[in-house]
Design a protein around this motif. Structure first.
Motif, PDB file in Angstrom:
ATOM      1  N   VAL A 278       0.866  -1.177   0.000  1.00 37.31           N
ATOM      2  CA  VAL A 278       0.000   0.000   0.000  1.00 37.31           C
ATOM      3  C   VAL A 278       0.902   1.227   0.000  1.00 37.31           C
ATOM      4  O   VAL A 278       1.790   1.343   0.851  1.00 37.31           O
ATOM      5  CB  VAL A 278      -0.915   0.022   1.231  1.00 37.31           C
ATOM      6  N   PRO A 279       0.735   2.122  -0.977  1.00 39.32           N
ATOM      7  CA  PRO A 279       1.595   3.308  -0.998  1.00 39.32           C
ATOM      8  C   PRO A 279       1.387   4.152   0.254  1.00 39.32           C
ATOM      9  O   PRO A 279       0.279   4.187   0.812  1.00 39.32           O
ATOM     10  CB  PRO A 279       1.151   4.037  -2.264  1.00 39.32           C
ATOM     11  N   PRO A 280       2.456   4.806   0.689  1.00 36.64           N
ATOM     12  CA  PRO A 280       2.313   5.645   1.897  1.00 36.64           C
ATOM     13  C   PRO A 280       1.363   6.797   1.640  1.00 36.64           C
ATOM     14  O   PRO A 280       1.239   7.284   0.510  1.00 36.64           O
ATOM     15  CB  PRO A 280       3.732   6.132   2.151  1.00 36.64           C
ATOM     16  N   PRO A 281       0.677   7.221   2.634  1.00 39.62           N
ATOM     17  CA  PRO A 281      -0.272   8.340   2.447  1.00 39.62           C
ATOM     18  C   PRO A 281       0.468   9.624   2.104  1.00 39.62           C
ATOM     19  O   PRO A 281       1.581   9.871   2.563  1.00 39.62           O
ATOM     20  CB  PRO A 281      -0.972   8.426   3.802  1.00 39.62           C
ATOM     21  N   VAL A 282      -0.157  10.438   1.288  1.00 40.71           N
ATOM     22  CA  VAL A 282       0.415  11.708   0.856  1.00 40.71           C
ATOM     23  C   VAL A 282      -0.354  12.843   1.505  1.00 40.71           C
ATOM     24  O   VAL A 282      -1.592  12.901   1.416  1.00 40.71           O
ATOM     25  CB  VAL A 282       0.358  11.837  -0.680  1.00 40.71           C
ATOM     26  N   ASP A 283       0.427  13.731   2.140  1.00 39.04           N
ATOM     27  CA  ASP A 283      -0.185  14.899   2.757  1.00 39.04           C
ATOM     28  C   ASP A 283      -0.375  15.956   1.678  1.00 39.04           C
ATOM     29  O   ASP A 283       0.598  16.420   1.081  1.00 39.04           O
ATOM     30  CB  ASP A 283       0.715  15.412   3.875  1.00 39.04           C
TER      31      ASP A 283
END
Length: 207
Positions: free
Chosen positions: A47-52
């Motif tokens: 799962v790609p890391p969340p982007v702020d």
């Protein structure tokens, strides 16, 4: 923010150089393409890391500023290089270079003249030797032709003398009777056989 640390002349070559593509390793680590998935990672879903969103906006803005600054620095360094090149071509450096070129040209012309003179002397000597050699061969040919002509004349003279000597034994109307009597008085037998060495081995008796 981007910060420039001294030494424009050192950084100019790097900044003006064409930007190469980023090299990314095809397969990282020691694992090859054909190796199976590790047991500890079976069934794992990446799962790609969340982007702020706020951080993304800030990063894009800073990256745009970085590109603008780098473009400005490249243009400035390029302008400085072009200005130095123009000064070298039109200023005092160009005069000094022209003077050095003129001196080098004079030195090369002097060397060229000396070399041409040396080659001219060598060519003159070579042509003189070739002329003398040709004259010598021509003289030898003339002498040889004269010797051959003299030998030819002497040979003909010997033939004439031999013919004159042989003519003494020719049969003429004046000595025809005498020669007939000599033949009848001294018959010769030509009926004989000889061996390989030319010796008479067998001869018939005249009747």
């Amino acid at each position: 923010m981007f910060q420039v640390i001294g030494g424009r002349s050192v950084q100019a070559a790097r900044l003006l150089a064409p930007r190469s593509a980023v090299l990314v390793e095809a397969v990282r680590g020691r694992k090859s393409r054909n190796d199976p998935v590790a047991k500890s990672k079976e069934g794992r879903v990446k799962v790609p890391p969340p982007v702020d969103p706020v951080e993304m906006v800030v990063l894009k803005e800073r990256y745009s500023q970085y590109q603008l600054i780098m473009r400005a620095l490249r243009l400035e360094f390029k302008e400085e290089v072009l200005r130095k090149k123009y000064e070298e071509e039109t200023g005092s450096l160009a005069e000094e270079r022209a003077r050095l070129d003129a001196e080098e040209h004079r030195a090369l012309m002097a060397w060229n003249n000396e070399e041409n003179l040396r080659l001219l002397k060598l060519r003159t000597l070579r042509l003189q030797k070739e002329k003398e050699e040709a004259e010598r061969k021509q003289l030898e040919a003339v002498i040889k032709r004269e010797q051959e002509q003299q030998e030819f004349i002497k040979g003909k003279e010997r033939e004439i003398l031999q013919l004159q000597e042989d003519a003494k034994n020719f049969i003429t109307l004046e000595n025809l009777d005498q020669r007939i009597e000599e033949v009848l008085d001294n018959p010769k037998n030509y009926n004989f056989a000889i061996d390989k060495d030319g010796r008479v081995v067998k001869q018939t008796v005249l009747q």
